[in-house]
Motif scaffolding. Structure first.
Motif, mmCIF file in Angstrom:
data_model
loop_
_atom_site.group_PDB
_atom_site.id
_atom_site.type_symbol
_atom_site.label_atom_id
_atom_site.label_comp_id
_atom_site.label_asym_id
_atom_site.label_seq_id
_atom_site.Cartn_x
_atom_site.Cartn_y
_atom_site.Cartn_z
ATOM 1 N N ASN A 11 8.734 48.163 -27.518
ATOM 2 C CA ASN A 11 9.041 49.518 -27.040
ATOM 3 C C ASN A 11 7.790 50.234 -26.554
ATOM 4 N N LYS A 12 6.707 50.067 -27.305
ATOM 5 C CA LYS A 12 5.448 50.669 -26.852
ATOM 6 C C LYS A 12 5.004 50.055 -25.527
ATOM 7 N N LEU A 13 5.155 48.732 -25.422
ATOM 8 C CA LEU A 13 4.762 48.044 -24.194
ATOM 9 C C LEU A 13 5.581 48.567 -23.013
ATOM 10 N N ILE A 52 -8.843 48.382 -34.570
ATOM 11 C CA ILE A 52 -8.613 47.043 -35.168
ATOM 12 C C ILE A 52 -7.746 46.192 -34.228
ATOM 13 N N LYS A 53 -6.690 46.804 -33.680
ATOM 14 C CA LYS A 53 -5.780 46.046 -32.799
ATOM 15 C C LYS A 53 -6.458 45.688 -31.478
ATOM 16 N N ALA A 54 -7.178 46.665 -30.901
ATOM 17 C CA ALA A 54 -7.851 46.399 -29.623
ATOM 18 C C ALA A 54 -8.901 45.299 -29.792
ATOM 19 N N ASP A 68 -2.374 50.960 -28.937
ATOM 20 C CA ASP A 68 -1.756 52.244 -29.313
ATOM 21 C C ASP A 68 -1.481 52.216 -30.806
ATOM 22 N N ASP A 69 -2.028 53.179 -31.544
ATOM 23 C CA ASP A 69 -1.570 53.364 -32.916
ATOM 24 C C ASP A 69 -0.951 54.746 -32.978
ATOM 25 N N SER A 70 0.232 54.817 -33.527
ATOM 26 C CA SER A 70 0.952 56.076 -33.459
ATOM 27 C C SER A 70 1.795 56.268 -34.704
ATOM 28 N N GLY A 71 2.330 57.466 -34.850
ATOM 29 C CA GLY A 71 3.171 57.730 -36.001
ATOM 30 C C GLY A 71 3.649 59.162 -36.014
ATOM 31 N N LEU A 72 4.465 59.435 -37.000
ATOM 32 C CA LEU A 72 5.108 60.739 -37.141
ATOM 33 C C LEU A 72 4.515 61.465 -38.347
ATOM 34 N N PRO A 90 12.221 49.862 -44.290
ATOM 35 C CA PRO A 90 12.530 48.661 -43.510
ATOM 36 C C PRO A 90 12.978 49.059 -42.097
ATOM 37 N N LYS A 91 12.666 48.223 -41.110
ATOM 38 C CA LYS A 91 12.991 48.537 -39.704
ATOM 39 C C LYS A 91 14.463 48.908 -39.563
ATOM 40 N N GLY A 92 14.728 50.009 -38.857
ATOM 41 C CA GLY A 92 16.105 50.445 -38.657
ATOM 42 C C GLY A 92 16.581 51.420 -39.737
ATOM 43 N N GLN A 93 15.800 51.572 -40.810
ATOM 44 C CA GLN A 93 16.225 52.491 -41.893
ATOM 45 C C GLN A 93 15.302 53.704 -42.006
ATOM 46 N N GLU A 94 14.327 53.808 -41.088
ATOM 47 C CA GLU A 94 13.340 54.884 -41.209
ATOM 48 C C GLU A 94 13.965 56.277 -41.047
ATOM 49 N N CYS A 95 14.952 56.397 -40.153
ATOM 50 C CA CYS A 95 15.558 57.724 -39.929
ATOM 51 C C CYS A 95 16.345 58.164 -41.161
ATOM 52 N N GLY A 148 12.372 53.741 -33.262
ATOM 53 C CA GLY A 148 11.758 54.364 -34.433
ATOM 54 C C GLY A 148 12.441 55.674 -34.827
ATOM 55 N N TYR A 149 11.654 56.743 -34.898
ATOM 56 C CA TYR A 149 12.134 58.040 -35.382
ATOM 57 C C TYR A 149 12.724 58.903 -34.262
ATOM 58 N N ASP A 150 12.873 58.366 -33.074
ATOM 59 C CA ASP A 150 13.367 59.171 -31.950
ATOM 60 C C ASP A 150 14.692 59.891 -32.245
ATOM 61 N N PRO A 151 15.667 59.263 -32.947
ATOM 62 C CA PRO A 151 16.955 59.950 -33.155
ATOM 63 C C PRO A 151 16.882 61.194 -34.041
ATOM 64 N N GLU A 167 12.524 61.312 -19.130
ATOM 65 C CA GLU A 167 12.379 62.614 -19.813
ATOM 66 C C GLU A 167 11.427 62.483 -20.998
ATOM 67 N N LYS A 168 11.615 61.425 -21.801
ATOM 68 C CA LYS A 168 10.744 61.245 -22.968
ATOM 69 C C LYS A 168 9.287 61.073 -22.533
ATOM 70 N N ASN A 169 9.051 60.218 -21.536
ATOM 71 C CA ASN A 169 7.670 59.933 -21.129
ATOM 72 C C ASN A 169 6.950 61.176 -20.610
ATOM 73 N N HIS A 173 3.987 62.128 -26.810
ATOM 74 C CA HIS A 173 2.616 61.853 -27.243
ATOM 75 C C HIS A 173 2.039 60.667 -26.459
ATOM 76 N N ARG A 174 2.872 59.627 -26.250
ATOM 77 C CA ARG A 174 2.380 58.427 -25.554
ATOM 78 C C ARG A 174 2.157 58.729 -24.073
ATOM 79 N N GLY A 175 3.080 59.478 -23.483
ATOM 80 C CA GLY A 175 2.916 59.861 -22.073
ATOM 81 C C GLY A 175 1.626 60.645 -21.881
HETATM 82 P P1 IMP Z 1 2.092 51.382 -35.420
HETATM 83 O O1 IMP Z 1 1.407 52.202 -34.367
HETATM 84 O O2 IMP Z 1 2.251 49.955 -35.027
HETATM 85 O O3 IMP Z 1 1.476 51.562 -36.778
HETATM 86 O O4 IMP Z 1 3.597 51.885 -35.551
HETATM 87 C C1 IMP Z 1 3.927 53.184 -35.297
HETATM 88 C C2 IMP Z 1 5.303 53.525 -35.863
HETATM 89 O O5 IMP Z 1 5.488 54.926 -35.664
HETATM 90 C C3 IMP Z 1 6.442 52.833 -35.112
HETATM 91 O O6 IMP Z 1 6.853 51.661 -35.743
HETATM 92 C C4 IMP Z 1 7.532 53.903 -35.152
HETATM 93 O O7 IMP Z 1 8.235 53.829 -36.366
HETATM 94 C C5 IMP Z 1 6.738 55.212 -35.128
HETATM 95 N N1 IMP Z 1 6.588 55.697 -33.743
HETATM 96 C C6 IMP Z 1 5.465 55.694 -32.966
HETATM 97 N N2 IMP Z 1 5.729 56.206 -31.756
HETATM 98 C C7 IMP Z 1 7.032 56.503 -31.753
HETATM 99 C C8 IMP Z 1 7.893 57.034 -30.756
HETATM 100 O O8 IMP Z 1 7.521 57.302 -29.602
HETATM 101 N N3 IMP Z 1 9.172 57.221 -31.138
HETATM 102 C C9 IMP Z 1 9.637 56.927 -32.381
HETATM 103 N N4 IMP Z 1 8.887 56.401 -33.332
HETATM 104 C C10 IMP Z 1 7.581 56.193 -33.024
#
Ligand code: IMP
Length: 196
Positions: A11-13, A52-54, A68-72, A90-95, A148-151, A167-169, A173-175
Protein backbone atom coordinates in the motif's frame (compact mmCIF):
# COMPACT_ATOMS: atom_id res chain seq x y z
CA UNK A 1 14.89 9.53 -12.26
CA UNK A 2 14.31 6.21 -10.57
CA UNK A 3 14.31 5.37 -6.84
CA UNK A 4 13.98 2.10 -5.00
CA UNK A 5 11.44 2.06 -2.17
CA UNK A 6 12.54 0.10 0.88
CA UNK A 7 9.27 -1.39 2.02
CA UNK A 8 7.40 -4.67 2.21
CA UNK A 9 4.10 -2.78 2.35
CA UNK A 10 2.34 -2.83 -1.04
CA UNK A 11 0.00 0.00 0.00
CA UNK A 12 2.83 2.38 0.79
CA UNK A 13 4.50 1.46 -2.50
CA UNK A 14 1.29 2.08 -4.47
CA UNK A 15 0.72 5.46 -2.82
CA UNK A 16 4.34 6.54 -3.40
CA UNK A 17 4.01 5.57 -7.08
CA UNK A 18 0.71 7.47 -7.42
CA UNK A 19 2.24 10.59 -5.85
CA UNK A 20 5.72 10.61 -7.42
CA UNK A 21 5.12 9.23 -10.89
CA UNK A 22 3.17 12.33 -12.11
CA UNK A 23 6.22 14.33 -10.90
CA UNK A 24 8.48 12.25 -13.14
CA UNK A 25 10.00 10.00 -10.46
CA UNK A 26 9.74 6.27 -11.05
CA UNK A 27 9.43 4.29 -7.82
CA UNK A 28 10.33 0.63 -8.00
CA UNK A 29 9.93 -1.90 -5.22
CA UNK A 30 12.86 -3.36 -3.31
CA UNK A 31 11.92 -6.80 -4.73
CA UNK A 32 12.15 -5.53 -8.33
CA UNK A 33 15.57 -4.17 -7.40
CA UNK A 34 16.63 -7.55 -6.01
CA UNK A 35 16.63 -6.58 -2.34
CA UNK A 36 14.78 -9.22 -0.36
CA UNK A 37 15.26 -7.85 3.13
CA UNK A 38 13.05 -7.13 6.13
CA UNK A 39 15.21 -5.56 8.86
CA UNK A 40 14.03 -5.40 12.46
CA UNK A 41 12.47 -1.98 13.07
CA UNK A 42 13.80 -1.53 16.59
CA UNK A 43 14.42 2.23 16.50
CA UNK A 44 12.89 4.59 19.08
CA UNK A 45 11.61 7.07 16.49
CA UNK A 46 10.07 7.15 13.02
CA UNK A 47 13.34 8.64 11.75
CA UNK A 48 15.43 5.82 13.27
CA UNK A 49 13.24 3.17 11.66
CA UNK A 50 13.13 4.90 8.28
CA UNK A 51 16.95 5.00 8.34
CA UNK A 52 17.20 1.30 9.28
CA UNK A 53 15.00 0.33 6.31
CA UNK A 54 16.74 2.63 3.83
CA UNK A 55 20.19 1.45 4.93
CA UNK A 56 19.30 -2.26 4.62
CA UNK A 57 18.17 -1.83 1.01
CA UNK A 58 20.82 0.72 0.02
CA UNK A 59 23.58 -1.68 1.10
CA UNK A 60 22.25 -4.17 -1.47
CA UNK A 61 21.24 -1.93 -4.41
CA UNK A 62 23.71 1.01 -4.16
CA UNK A 63 21.41 3.43 -5.95
CA UNK A 64 18.95 6.08 -4.64
CA UNK A 65 16.60 4.60 -2.03
CA UNK A 66 13.67 5.97 -0.08
CA UNK A 67 12.06 4.42 3.01
CA UNK A 68 8.81 5.42 4.72
CA UNK A 69 8.21 4.89 8.41
CA UNK A 70 4.81 6.03 9.50
CA UNK A 71 2.13 5.60 12.09
CA UNK A 72 -0.85 6.98 13.93
CA UNK A 73 -0.47 9.10 17.09
CA UNK A 74 -3.61 9.42 19.20
CA UNK A 75 -3.74 12.25 21.73
CA UNK A 76 -6.04 10.45 24.21
CA UNK A 77 -3.60 7.51 24.23
CA UNK A 78 -0.55 9.66 24.93
CA UNK A 79 0.64 9.41 21.30
CA UNK A 80 0.17 5.62 20.97
CA UNK A 81 0.34 3.52 18.91
CA UNK A 82 2.93 5.82 17.25
CA UNK A 83 6.07 3.98 16.12
CA UNK A 84 4.37 0.72 17.16
CA UNK A 85 1.39 1.21 14.79
CA UNK A 86 2.24 -1.81 12.63
CA UNK A 87 2.46 -4.07 15.70
CA UNK A 88 -0.45 -2.63 17.72
CA UNK A 89 -2.79 -5.49 16.73
CA UNK A 90 -2.77 -8.44 14.33
CA UNK A 91 -3.16 -7.23 10.71
CA UNK A 92 -6.79 -6.37 9.95
CA UNK A 93 -7.70 -5.95 13.65
CA UNK A 94 -6.02 -2.60 14.32
CA UNK A 95 -9.20 -0.53 13.82
CA UNK A 96 -11.29 -2.71 16.14
CA UNK A 97 -8.64 -2.57 18.85
CA UNK A 98 -8.29 1.19 18.57
CA UNK A 99 -12.06 1.77 18.64
CA UNK A 100 -12.30 -0.36 21.80
CA UNK A 101 -9.46 1.58 23.46
CA UNK A 102 -11.24 4.85 22.56
CA UNK A 103 -14.81 3.88 23.39
CA UNK A 104 -15.12 6.15 26.44
CA UNK A 105 -13.25 9.12 24.94
CA UNK A 106 -15.59 12.03 24.16
CA UNK A 107 -15.75 13.63 20.71
CA UNK A 108 -13.70 16.71 21.66
CA UNK A 109 -10.77 14.56 22.91
CA UNK A 110 -10.44 12.29 19.87
CA UNK A 111 -7.70 14.26 18.07
CA UNK A 112 -5.02 12.24 16.27
CA UNK A 113 -2.46 12.59 13.53
CA UNK A 114 -0.68 10.38 11.07
CA UNK A 115 3.03 11.00 10.67
CA UNK A 116 5.09 9.95 7.69
CA UNK A 117 8.88 10.14 7.91
CA UNK A 118 10.88 9.54 4.74
CA UNK A 119 14.56 8.70 4.73
CA UNK A 120 16.34 9.13 1.39
CA UNK A 121 19.79 7.72 0.79
CA UNK A 122 22.32 7.75 -2.03
CA UNK A 123 26.10 7.69 -2.46
CA UNK A 124 26.32 11.18 -0.90
CA UNK A 125 24.61 10.22 2.35
CA UNK A 126 21.10 10.41 3.72
CA UNK A 127 18.45 12.80 5.02
CA UNK A 128 15.03 12.61 6.58
CA UNK A 129 11.85 14.65 6.36
CA UNK A 130 8.41 14.33 7.90
CA UNK A 131 4.84 15.46 7.44
CA UNK A 132 1.63 15.04 9.44
CA UNK A 133 -2.05 14.73 8.65
CA UNK A 134 -4.29 15.93 11.49
CA UNK A 135 -7.75 14.53 12.10
CA UNK A 136 -9.88 12.60 14.60
CA UNK A 137 -10.62 9.02 15.54
CA UNK A 138 -14.21 8.27 14.59
CA UNK A 139 -16.61 6.21 16.78
CA UNK A 140 -16.92 3.48 14.14
CA UNK A 141 -15.11 2.28 11.02
CA UNK A 142 -16.31 3.66 7.67
CA UNK A 143 -15.21 3.04 4.08
CA UNK A 144 -13.50 0.30 2.11
CA UNK A 145 -10.51 2.04 0.53
CA UNK A 146 -6.99 2.56 1.81
CA UNK A 147 -5.33 0.40 4.45
CA UNK A 148 -4.40 0.19 8.13
CA UNK A 149 -6.21 2.78 10.27
CA UNK A 150 -7.81 4.61 7.33
CA UNK A 151 -11.40 3.47 8.17
CA UNK A 152 -11.31 5.08 11.64
CA UNK A 153 -9.35 8.25 10.82
CA UNK A 154 -11.70 11.10 10.02
CA UNK A 155 -10.49 14.13 8.07
CA UNK A 156 -13.22 16.69 7.46
CA UNK A 157 -16.45 14.81 6.81
CA UNK A 158 -14.90 11.58 5.54
CA UNK A 159 -12.62 8.88 6.84
CA UNK A 160 -9.51 8.27 4.72
CA UNK A 161 -11.05 4.93 3.69
CA UNK A 162 -14.05 6.80 2.22
CA UNK A 163 -11.76 8.89 0.00
CA UNK A 164 -10.50 8.00 -3.45
CA UNK A 165 -6.75 7.54 -3.54
CA UNK A 166 -6.44 10.92 -5.30
CA UNK A 167 -8.35 12.61 -2.46
CA UNK A 168 -6.28 10.84 0.20
CA UNK A 169 -2.95 11.59 -1.49
CA UNK A 170 -3.79 15.30 -1.65
CA UNK A 171 -4.23 15.65 2.11
CA UNK A 172 -2.27 12.72 3.55
CA UNK A 173 0.94 12.70 5.59
CA UNK A 174 2.52 10.56 2.84
CA UNK A 175 1.44 12.93 0.07
CA UNK A 176 2.88 15.93 1.93
CA UNK A 177 6.14 14.15 2.81
CA UNK A 178 6.68 12.89 -0.74
CA UNK A 179 6.02 16.32 -2.24
CA UNK A 180 8.69 17.70 0.14
CA UNK A 181 10.96 14.90 -1.04
CA UNK A 182 10.43 15.95 -4.65
CA UNK A 183 11.61 19.46 -3.76
CA UNK A 184 14.71 17.98 -2.06
CA UNK A 185 15.46 15.83 -5.11
CA UNK A 186 15.29 18.86 -7.40
CA UNK A 187 17.93 20.52 -5.20
CA UNK A 188 20.02 17.38 -4.86
CA UNK A 189 19.96 16.06 -8.41
CA UNK A 190 19.11 19.20 -10.36
CA UNK A 191 15.82 20.03 -12.03
CA UNK A 192 16.48 18.03 -15.18
CA UNK A 193 17.45 14.82 -13.38
CA UNK A 194 14.61 14.91 -10.83
CA UNK A 195 12.17 15.20 -13.75
CA UNK A 196 13.50 12.42 -15.92
P1 IMP B 1 5.66 0.88 9.44
O1 IMP B 1 5.95 2.24 8.87
O2 IMP B 1 6.08 -0.23 8.55
O3 IMP B 1 6.16 0.73 10.85
O4 IMP B 1 4.08 0.70 9.52
C1 IMP B 1 3.25 1.77 9.70
C2 IMP B 1 1.86 1.32 10.13
O5 IMP B 1 1.13 2.51 10.42
C3 IMP B 1 1.09 0.61 9.02
O6 IMP B 1 1.19 -0.78 9.12
C4 IMP B 1 -0.34 1.09 9.27
O7 IMP B 1 -0.95 0.30 10.26
C5 IMP B 1 -0.13 2.50 9.84
N1 IMP B 1 -0.20 3.50 8.76
C6 IMP B 1 0.83 4.22 8.22
N2 IMP B 1 0.37 5.03 7.25
C7 IMP B 1 -0.94 4.79 7.15
C8 IMP B 1 -1.95 5.31 6.30
O8 IMP B 1 -1.72 6.12 5.39
N3 IMP B 1 -3.19 4.84 6.52
C9 IMP B 1 -3.49 3.94 7.49
N4 IMP B 1 -2.59 3.40 8.29
C10 IMP B 1 -1.31 3.83 8.13
Amino acid sequence: MRVVMATNNQNKLREAQEILSPLGIEVISQWEAGADTDPEENGATFADNAYIKARAVYDIVHCPVIADDSGLCVEALGGAPGVHSARYAPKGQECQKLLAAMQDVPAEKRGAYFRCTICYMDENGSGTLSADCKGRIDFSARGGNGFGYDPVFEYGEKTLAEMTSEEKNQISHRGAALRQLYAVFRERYGEADADK
